[in-house]
Every structure is written in C-alpha cells, then in structure tokens.
Enzyme design. Structure first.
Site, PDB file in Angstrom:
ATOM      1  N   THR A 132      -8.321   3.167  27.686  1.00 15.14           N
ATOM      2  CA  THR A 132      -7.796   4.063  26.669  1.00 15.14           C
ATOM      3  C   THR A 132      -8.396   5.449  26.894  1.00 15.14           C
ATOM      4  O   THR A 132      -9.521   5.582  27.375  1.00 15.14           O
ATOM      5  CB  THR A 132      -8.103   3.515  25.250  1.00 15.14           C
ATOM      6  N   THR A 133      -7.620   6.460  26.557  1.00 14.05           N
ATOM      7  CA  THR A 133      -8.061   7.835  26.776  1.00 14.05           C
ATOM      8  C   THR A 133      -9.297   8.150  25.938  1.00 14.05           C
ATOM      9  O   THR A 133      -9.376   7.751  24.770  1.00 14.05           O
ATOM     10  CB  THR A 133      -6.904   8.792  26.423  1.00 14.05           C
ATOM     11  N   HIS A 190     -21.467   2.969   7.195  1.00 10.61           N
ATOM     12  CA  HIS A 190     -21.586   3.669   5.911  1.00 10.61           C
ATOM     13  C   HIS A 190     -22.967   4.242   5.675  1.00 10.61           C
ATOM     14  O   HIS A 190     -23.282   4.699   4.574  1.00 10.61           O
ATOM     15  CB  HIS A 190     -21.177   2.750   4.760  1.00 10.61           C
ATOM     16  N   LYS A 225     -17.104   9.168   9.375  1.00  9.20           N
ATOM     17  CA  LYS A 225     -17.398   9.180   7.948  1.00  9.20           C
ATOM     18  C   LYS A 225     -18.404  10.301   7.671  1.00  9.20           C
ATOM     19  O   LYS A 225     -18.015  11.469   7.676  1.00  9.20           O
ATOM     20  CB  LYS A 225     -17.770   7.779   7.475  1.00  9.20           C
ATOM     21  N   ARG A 261       0.828  -1.209   0.000  1.00  8.86           N
ATOM     22  CA  ARG A 261       0.000   0.000   0.000  1.00  8.86           C
ATOM     23  C   ARG A 261       0.859   1.254   0.000  1.00  8.86           C
ATOM     24  O   ARG A 261       1.837   1.341   0.734  1.00  8.86           O
ATOM     25  CB  ARG A 261      -0.902   0.027   1.236  1.00  8.86           C
ATOM     26  N   THR A 300     -20.054   5.026  13.105  1.00 10.03           N
ATOM     27  CA  THR A 300     -18.837   5.824  13.241  1.00 10.03           C
ATOM     28  C   THR A 300     -19.194   7.299  13.243  1.00 10.03           C
ATOM     29  O   THR A 300     -20.217   7.707  12.685  1.00 10.03           O
ATOM     30  CB  THR A 300     -17.840   5.541  12.095  1.00 10.03           C
ATOM     31  N   SER A 340     -19.583  -1.441   1.990  1.00 13.93           N
ATOM     32  CA  SER A 340     -18.999  -0.226   1.427  1.00 13.93           C
ATOM     33  C   SER A 340     -18.197  -0.428   0.155  1.00 13.93           C
ATOM     34  O   SER A 340     -17.827   0.537  -0.494  1.00 13.93           O
ATOM     35  CB  SER A 340     -18.110   0.430   2.466  1.00 13.93           C
ATOM     36  N   THR A 391      -8.921  -6.242   0.565  1.00 11.18           N
ATOM     37  CA  THR A 391     -10.128  -5.458   0.831  1.00 11.18           C
ATOM     38  C   THR A 391     -11.293  -5.968  -0.021  1.00 11.18           C
ATOM     39  O   THR A 391     -12.435  -6.000   0.428  1.00 11.18           O
ATOM     40  CB  THR A 391      -9.851  -3.962   0.559  1.00 11.18           C
TER      41      THR A 391
HETATM   42  C1  LIG Z   1     -14.480   2.392   8.278  1.00 13.80           C
HETATM   43  C2  LIG Z   1     -15.238   1.229   8.826  1.00 13.80           C
HETATM   44  C3  LIG Z   1     -15.230   0.933  10.182  1.00 13.80           C
HETATM   45  C4  LIG Z   1     -14.289   1.621  11.124  1.00 13.80           C
HETATM   46  O1  LIG Z   1     -14.711   2.906  11.422  1.00 13.80           O
HETATM   47  P1  LIG Z   1     -13.611   3.988  11.858  1.00 13.80           P
HETATM   48  O2  LIG Z   1     -14.381   4.974  12.632  1.00 13.80           O
HETATM   49  O3  LIG Z   1     -13.002   4.499  10.595  1.00 13.80           O
HETATM   50  O4  LIG Z   1     -12.601   3.265  12.704  1.00 13.80           O
HETATM   51  C5  LIG Z   1     -16.082  -0.047  10.665  1.00 13.80           C
HETATM   52  N1  LIG Z   1     -16.902  -0.723   9.845  1.00 13.80           N
HETATM   53  C6  LIG Z   1     -16.907  -0.492   8.521  1.00 13.80           C
HETATM   54  C7  LIG Z   1     -17.831  -1.276   7.664  1.00 13.80           C
HETATM   55  C8  LIG Z   1     -16.067   0.468   7.966  1.00 13.80           C
HETATM   56  O5  LIG Z   1     -16.048   0.657   6.654  1.00 13.80           O
END
Ligand SMILES: *Cc1c(COP(=O)(O)O)cnc(C)c1O
Length: 427
Positions: A277-278, A217, A248, A22, A245, A189, A363
C-alpha cells in the site's frame, strides 16, 4: 444488477430495524476556531460546537503542525509516489519513525497508513509468524485488533475486560513454551478506564507471553513526553509492542508500532497491509513529527485539557446528567437506549448547535448506549456551561434518566458478559 440491489437494500433495512443504521453529519472544521465547525443539513448551514472529536488536544489546527504540513507539501508534493518498496521511504517518514522509536524508548518504529491498519497488519502477522500461537485478547479490544486476531488464523482466547484472574487462568492452562500474545489497550475509549498494565506485564513474564498494547487513546496525552500510559507508569520497557495512532491527539493521520528491531523488521517484511500500500504522504509525516516533537516538550495542552475535563464532569454532575465513571479524559454520558441516544444527539444538534455523536451497539453493549464527550483544551468555560444547560434541557424534554443504573454506578462497569458475546460474534 437490480436483482442484486435487493440484497443490499435488505442489509440496510436490517440495520434500520435494529437501530444500528449510522448517519454521518456533514461537518466542516474551522482551523483556528476549533471546536467550532459548520454543519450542513437540508440546504442550511450553521455553526456548531463539536464535543466528540478525537483531535483531543486540538493539534489538528496547531500552527506548528499546519506549517510543517503545508511547507512539506509545497516542497515534496502531495503523495509518497508509491509503496515504500517501490518509491523508497520519504525522508520525513524516516524522521517520523525515529521520533516514534524515541517516544516509546524502543529500538525502532514502523508507520502504517492508519491505526486500524497497524493493529490489523501487526496482529495478523504475529499470529502467522509465531508457530502454534495463541492470541489472548481483552473482550473490549477495538475492532481493528479483533480483525487482526481473526485474520491471524491462530487460536484465540478472550479474557473478561481487565479481569486479571481470568487472564491468568487462560495463561496457566497453556503449555509454558507455547507462543502466546496478550493484546490489550491502555485507555479504553468508550468507558475511559485503564488496563492494569503492570499486572499484565507480570503475568506475561510468569507465563512466557508476549505483550501488545494499543495506546491509541493515550499517546500525546499521558506521560511527561506524551508516550502514553506506559510512559506515565514507567512500563514501556515491559511491553513488547506499543501501537499508537497519529490521527487522534497528534492531529494528523497514520498509525504505528514501536518495538525491538527484530519485531519491526519482521512486520515490515511480512505484513501485506504494510507492504502493498502507498506510504503516507511526506507532508502528513512531517505534520505528525511536528506534533509529536511539540508534545514531547509542552505540557500546556495536556494540563489545560485535564482542567477542562474536570470542569466538564463537575458541570454535568451539577446539571443532573448521568456521567459514567471514567479515570481519563473521556466523559461518557449514560442514555441506555439506542433510539433515545439518537434523539438526544439530534436534539442537541438541532436545538442547541452542539454536535455529539450517539454511541450505540455494536460499539458499546446494548443497554449502555451513550453520548461520549471529549473536552479539549480549546473548549472554553462558556462552551462547557452551554453544554451542561443544553444537556439538562434535552434530558428534561426527552424524559431521560438522571441516575446511572446500579450496574454502572461502581468504578468498574459490570457489562462484561454482553461485550464478550459481541466480541465472540464479531471475531
Ligand atoms: C481509533 C482507534 C484505532 C484506529 O486508529 P486510526 O488511526 O483511527 O485508524 C485503533 N485502536 C483504537 C482503540 C481506536 O479507538
């Protein structure tokens, strides 16, 4: 030390040999001018159009988000100051968790430092808390879910992607009272297809299973208030744990789960990836809250994005570019070969100032390498025509195929078997 270096050099060599090495581009996003960014390479800098960002709605530069971020940073400082156990929960994080619980119509929400961590920590902890549990996982699940399931130490079963007959077969073979967790995504995704959520919920009910959905997503993007596909289809109440998340469509950072009070309290109390973790900085929490609140009441970004996605698909079709079937905002363009995929991406960047990352194995399955294009509300019509004509030039110059292979031409890509193998190997 040099003796050890050899192992690392060999590890990297094998990636090169498999075309899996990569390369990360040096990019500087320009707030206020998204999707423009500055690309730096070999001492030269130039402006490029970014076409593969997961900042799907451009919320990462929204004035409300930036002002919440900067004001909170100035008022509360740059760090949470410690884990929540040590430093307590910063007030902006308390507010954010309430906002998320409300977004998904659940008792409570719990925020983690990333979506990856939320999947890994929650799934691994579920598998440990549920006695003799079996984790049932869609073969296309994200690496973070695969990792969490692997670390759960429970028995694992993988069902073919979105294949409800296969899922039912696995469920039916289990004793009714044995704990089972079905883990899946709403929007996948890489292909942009959507899980049959209602059928999964029905099967879970019939066979006494818990349900865990990754809406990473979809949150911010689908549903009247941005609550994801589960909100759009009125199914939030039928899913036990909704994961998402903040990084995104919401344009910030962090991940979360929303669920019943007992589930959230258990993960909060037992998951090492949450406890040790913080916490997220208060400014990031405030930025996420501003974004979520805005997208709860504004359809403007979602509507414009849908229009741009449709416009992009039409323009690429007209230019003879093989767009893979997708029900969502993801526009995957088929290449089918890792070297050609990398070459197409390089040429787009070098010759046309367009940045689209090549997507190669692991991927996606080998033979389905692709460019994954994500139009946003901030891509203008001129950007779309520039993309289409640039892709046409690249396809012509590199001699890439204009047609989709037969296996991908239908609505459901028939690549399950290879993906299943990749999942099994990875987990
Ligand atoms: C990007 C992604 C995550 C991880 O989310 P992040 O906040 O970027 O760590 C989890 N599940 C899927 C399907 C993703 O594409």
């Amino acid at each position: 030390m040099t003796a050890y270096n050899r192992f690392f050099e060999d590890a990297i060599k094998s990636l090169h040999a498999e075309n899996r090495y990569r390369v990360f581009a040096d990019l500087e996003r320009i707030a206020g001018r998204f999707p423009k960014a500055i690309h730096r390479d070999a001492g030269a800098a130039k402006e490029v159009d970014v076409w593969c960002s997961n900042d799907y709605l451009g919320m990462g530069q929204h004035p409300l988000v930036l002002s919440a971020l900067t004001q909170t940073a100035c008022a509360a400082g740059s760090t949470a100051g410690g884990t929540r156990n040590i430093s307590g929960t910063s007030h902006p994080l308390v507010v954010l968790e309430r906002e998320l619980a409300d977004l998904h119509g659940k008792d409570r929400a719990l925020v983690f430092t990333s979506g990856f961590v939320s999947n890994d920590a929650t799934l691994s902890t579920l598998g440990k808390l549920l006695p003799d549990c079996v984790m049932i996982s869609d073969e296309w699940n994200h690496a973070s879910m695969i990792e969490g399931i692997r670390r759960a130490g429970a028995e694992k079963k993988i069902f073919r992607h979105n294949d409800m007959a296969h899922l039912e077969e696995i469920l039916a073979a289990q004793p009714h009272d044995r704990p089972k967790v079905i883990a899946f995504e709403s929007v996948y995704s890489m292909d942009g297809d959507i899980a049959p959520i209602e059928t999964i919920a029905d099967l879970a009910e019939r066979y006494n299973a818990m349900t865990y959905i990754d809406e990473v997503h979809a949150v911010g993007m689908y549903g009247a208030r941005g609550g994801g596909i589960t909100e759009r289809d009125g199914l939030s109440h039928r899913i036990d744990i909704i994961e998402g998340t903040l990084a995104k469509a919401f344009g910030a950072l962090g991940g979360y789960i929303a669920a019943s009070a007992a589930i959230v309290d258990s993960i909060r109390s037992y998951a090492p990836g949450f406890i040790f973790t913080t916490a997220l900085p208060p400014a990031i929490a405030a930025a996420a809250t501003a974004s979520i609140r805005h997208l709860k009441v504004s359809d403007a970004e979602r509507d414009l994005q849908k229009a741009r996605v449709a416009e992009t698909k039409t323009a690429l079709d007209a230019a003879g570019i093989p767009v893979m079937p997708s029900e969502t905002h993801i526009v995957p363009v088929f290449v089918g070969d890792p070297e050609a995929c990398k070459a197409a991406s390089d040429r787009l960047l070098r010759t046309h100032s367009i940045y689209v990352q090549p997507i190669n194995y692991p991927t996606v399955p080998r033979g389905t390498e692709r460019l994954r294009i994500t139009p946003t509300p901030l891509h203008a019509s001129e950007d779309i025509s520039h993309l289409a004509s640039s892709l046409a030039e690249v396809w012509e110059t590199l001699g890439l195929a204009a047609a989709l292979p037969q296996t991908l031409a239908g609505p459901a890509p028939a690549v399950g078997v290879k993906r299943l193998a990749a999942h099994a190997a990875g987990g």
